[in-house]
Design a protein around this motif. Sequence first.
Motif, PDB file in Angstrom:
ATOM      1  N   PRO A 176      -2.844   3.513  12.501  1.00 42.99           N
ATOM      2  CA  PRO A 176      -2.968   4.180  11.200  1.00 42.99           C
ATOM      3  C   PRO A 176      -2.662   3.234  10.038  1.00 42.99           C
ATOM      4  CG  PRO A 176      -0.972   4.886  12.339  1.00 42.99           C
ATOM      5  CD  PRO A 176      -1.774   4.100  13.333  1.00 42.99           C
ATOM      6  N   ASP A 177      -3.105   3.617   8.849  1.00 37.54           N
ATOM      7  CA  ASP A 177      -2.869   2.791   7.660  1.00 37.54           C
ATOM      8  C   ASP A 177      -1.381   2.596   7.384  1.00 37.54           C
ATOM      9  OD1 ASP A 177      -5.585   2.617   7.294  1.00 37.54           O
ATOM     10  OD2 ASP A 177      -5.676   4.208   5.784  1.00 37.54           O
ATOM     11  N   SER A 178      -0.559   3.483   7.906  1.00 40.26           N
ATOM     12  CA  SER A 178       0.884   3.425   7.671  1.00 40.26           C
ATOM     13  C   SER A 178       1.600   2.427   8.581  1.00 40.26           C
ATOM     14  CB  SER A 178       1.501   4.812   7.865  1.00 40.26           C
ATOM     15  OG  SER A 178       1.255   5.277   9.188  1.00 40.26           O
ATOM     16  N   PHE A 179       0.892   1.839   9.550  1.00 41.92           N
ATOM     17  CA  PHE A 179       1.500   0.889  10.483  1.00 41.92           C
ATOM     18  C   PHE A 179       1.985  -0.327   9.695  1.00 41.92           C
ATOM     19  CE2 PHE A 179       1.601  -2.296  13.858  1.00 41.92           C
ATOM     20  CZ  PHE A 179       2.095  -1.581  14.948  1.00 41.92           C
ATOM     21  N   ILE A 180       3.259  -0.683   9.857  1.00 45.56           N
ATOM     22  CA  ILE A 180       3.902  -1.708   9.037  1.00 45.56           C
ATOM     23  C   ILE A 180       3.820  -3.063   9.737  1.00 45.56           C
ATOM     24  CG2 ILE A 180       6.035  -2.398   7.888  1.00 45.56           C
ATOM     25  CD1 ILE A 180       6.857   0.602   8.020  1.00 45.56           C
ATOM     26  N   LYS A 181       3.106  -3.986   9.145  1.00 50.23           N
ATOM     27  CA  LYS A 181       2.892  -5.310   9.725  1.00 50.23           C
ATOM     28  C   LYS A 181       3.764  -6.316   8.970  1.00 50.23           C
ATOM     29  CE  LYS A 181      -1.479  -4.728   8.743  1.00 50.23           C
ATOM     30  NZ  LYS A 181      -1.405  -3.304   8.342  1.00 50.23           N
TER      31      LYS A 181
ATOM     32  N   SER B 200       0.833  -1.190   0.000  1.00 53.04           N
ATOM     33  CA  SER B 200       0.000   0.000   0.000  1.00 53.04           C
ATOM     34  C   SER B 200       0.873   1.247   0.000  1.00 53.04           C
ATOM     35  CB  SER B 200      -0.917   0.013   1.222  1.00 53.04           C
ATOM     36  OG  SER B 200      -0.198   0.360   2.393  1.00 53.04           O
ATOM     37  N   SER B 201       0.347   2.336  -0.538  1.00 53.45           N
ATOM     38  CA  SER B 201       1.122   3.579  -0.627  1.00 53.45           C
ATOM     39  C   SER B 201       1.471   4.104   0.758  1.00 53.45           C
ATOM     40  CB  SER B 201       0.338   4.628  -1.415  1.00 53.45           C
ATOM     41  OG  SER B 201      -0.919   4.888  -0.810  1.00 53.45           O
ATOM     42  N   ALA B 202       0.563   3.964   1.730  1.00 57.09           N
ATOM     43  CA  ALA B 202       0.827   4.462   3.080  1.00 57.09           C
ATOM     44  C   ALA B 202       1.961   3.688   3.743  1.00 57.09           C
ATOM     45  CB  ALA B 202      -0.440   4.377   3.927  1.00 57.09           C
ATOM     46  N   VAL B 203       1.936   2.366   3.606  1.00 55.96           N
ATOM     47  CA  VAL B 203       2.988   1.534   4.195  1.00 55.96           C
ATOM     48  C   VAL B 203       4.317   1.769   3.478  1.00 55.96           C
ATOM     49  CG1 VAL B 203       3.782  -0.847   4.484  1.00 55.96           C
ATOM     50  CG2 VAL B 203       1.451  -0.225   5.111  1.00 55.96           C
ATOM     51  N   LYS B 204       4.272   1.870   2.168  1.00 55.97           N
ATOM     52  CA  LYS B 204       5.501   2.104   1.408  1.00 55.97           C
ATOM     53  C   LYS B 204       6.148   3.426   1.807  1.00 55.97           C
ATOM     54  CE  LYS B 204       7.317   2.170  -3.316  1.00 55.97           C
ATOM     55  NZ  LYS B 204       6.974   2.049  -4.767  1.00 55.97           N
ATOM     56  N   LYS B 205       5.339   4.460   1.976  1.00 54.61           N
ATOM     57  CA  LYS B 205       5.853   5.762   2.383  1.00 54.61           C
ATOM     58  C   LYS B 205       6.502   5.682   3.767  1.00 54.61           C
ATOM     59  CE  LYS B 205       4.347  10.623   2.791  1.00 54.61           C
ATOM     60  NZ  LYS B 205       4.626  10.887   4.217  1.00 54.61           N
TER      61      LYS B 205
ATOM     62  N   GLY C  44      -3.583 -10.331   6.644  1.00 55.31           N
ATOM     63  CA  GLY C  44      -3.392  -8.889   6.635  1.00 55.31           C
ATOM     64  C   GLY C  44      -2.001  -8.345   6.829  1.00 55.31           C
ATOM     65  N   TYR C  45      -0.980  -9.188   6.840  1.00 54.86           N
ATOM     66  CA  TYR C  45       0.384  -8.672   6.966  1.00 54.86           C
ATOM     67  C   TYR C  45       0.820  -8.011   5.665  1.00 54.86           C
ATOM     68  CZ  TYR C  45       0.953 -10.598  11.599  1.00 54.86           C
ATOM     69  OH  TYR C  45       0.810 -10.835  12.946  1.00 54.86           O
ATOM     70  N   ASP C  46       1.631  -6.949   5.797  1.00 52.34           N
ATOM     71  CA  ASP C  46       2.046  -6.164   4.640  1.00 52.34           C
ATOM     72  C   ASP C  46       3.261  -6.739   3.933  1.00 52.34           C
ATOM     73  OD1 ASP C  46       0.168  -3.917   5.075  1.00 52.34           O
ATOM     74  OD2 ASP C  46       1.355  -3.597   6.891  1.00 52.34           O
ATOM     75  N   LEU C  47       4.209  -7.249   4.720  1.00 52.06           N
ATOM     76  CA  LEU C  47       5.465  -7.748   4.174  1.00 52.06           C
ATOM     77  C   LEU C  47       5.868  -9.036   4.868  1.00 52.06           C
ATOM     78  CD1 LEU C  47       6.453  -4.271   4.717  1.00 52.06           C
ATOM     79  CD2 LEU C  47       7.647  -5.159   2.720  1.00 52.06           C
ATOM     80  N   GLY C  48       6.665  -9.828   4.162  1.00 46.62           N
ATOM     81  CA  GLY C  48       7.239 -11.017   4.760  1.00 46.62           C
ATOM     82  C   GLY C  48       8.728 -10.817   4.951  1.00 46.62           C
ATOM     83  N   LEU C  49       9.199 -10.941   6.199  1.00 37.62           N
ATOM     84  CA  LEU C  49      10.634 -10.874   6.483  1.00 37.62           C
ATOM     85  C   LEU C  49      11.210 -12.248   6.178  1.00 37.62           C
ATOM     86  CD1 LEU C  49      12.941  -9.073   7.716  1.00 37.62           C
ATOM     87  CD2 LEU C  49      12.503 -10.290   9.854  1.00 37.62           C
ATOM     88  N   LEU C  50      11.911 -12.346   5.063  1.00 37.46           N
ATOM     89  CA  LEU C  50      12.325 -13.641   4.526  1.00 37.46           C
ATOM     90  C   LEU C  50      13.719 -14.009   5.006  1.00 37.46           C
ATOM     91  CD1 LEU C  50      11.578 -16.012   2.687  1.00 37.46           C
ATOM     92  CD2 LEU C  50      12.546 -14.719   0.770  1.00 37.46           C
TER      93      LEU C  50
END
Length: 362
Positions: free
Chosen positions: A85-90, A3-8, A112-118
Amino acid sequence: MLSSAVKKALHEGAFIPAHPLALSSNKELDEASQRALTRYYIDSGVGGLAVGVHTTQFEIRDPRFDLYEKVLTLAMEEIQNANVPDSFIKVAGICGPVEQAVKEAQFSKEIGYDLGLLSMGGLGSYTEEELLERTRRVAAIIPVFGFYLQPAVGGRVLSYEFWRTFTELPNVYAVKLAPFDRYLTSEVVRAVCHSKRGDEIALYTGNDDNIVNDLLTTYRFRTGDRVKEKKIVGGLLGHWSVWTKRAVELFKEIKHWQLQDAIPQRMLTLAQEITDANGAFFDARNGFKGSIAGINQVLAGQGLMQGRWCLSDKEELSPDQMQEINRVYKAYPHLHDDDFVKRNLSKWLPPERIVAEGAERT
């Protein structure tokens, strides 16, 4: 897609603790404490959370315990209840062979997680090309946060060419640098600077032994006829899972000095103090054998956990580690957040679970 909010938020630089695992004395999940920890981090003002990572204990994936999906779900429920907030990084921890990594990526994305820590740990038989193909498979499901884990706790040394290719893969957005090695850290930053997608990659410190210095350093490399600069903008750290409220405040100050030409001497002194505290929590003098137990011990001492128990019987404090934890507590009272935790325990935990602050730190 991210999402743009998380990316920012990711590129501006966020404070992301690695979420621990709370257990009862019989090594069963302590759901009350697990939820309380998530609330503690959110109320401390963190910019995101990483769950199912090294600090959460890799053993949660063991069929004997089968806790991976449970702990990721509990954290997500508390995040949603808190209306962050939408910017919270999960961030969800993802590891293991291809099939396991793909399964974990699918589950993390679904809830609903935004990214995977690989993580690349535990895959010594994989070639670097096989690790890259594994990354492609995961990135096709969920945006990827790369992870350079130090060899002392199960990681491996990876080449400059690996990291340059890794950061050119679609849907890779960040790299956590945690080799605990200045040379290897610099090499990855250089690889990102030479990557075709270098501007799309956010760098995060996972070097718990060098947090402040990493965040205050601007790296500069020549790429062709240009000079490229890159900063480590934020952190994803196990160390930040303790004394978190105060660490968030210090992070905000560090972010201010990231933008200045001159850095006060006191920030370098602060860097040394934080590294010293981390040495005690992570059991550096004993090869990090007590790193997870040390983190849990601090949280138990504050009343956020019932005890420092870990799923693996091998995870325990080293013989002299308790003395070291007590030493840094006395040496750096300006770094801990005991008062904040004491004021809020009744908000985070049911009444019957409140214990006297410091009861376990003896």
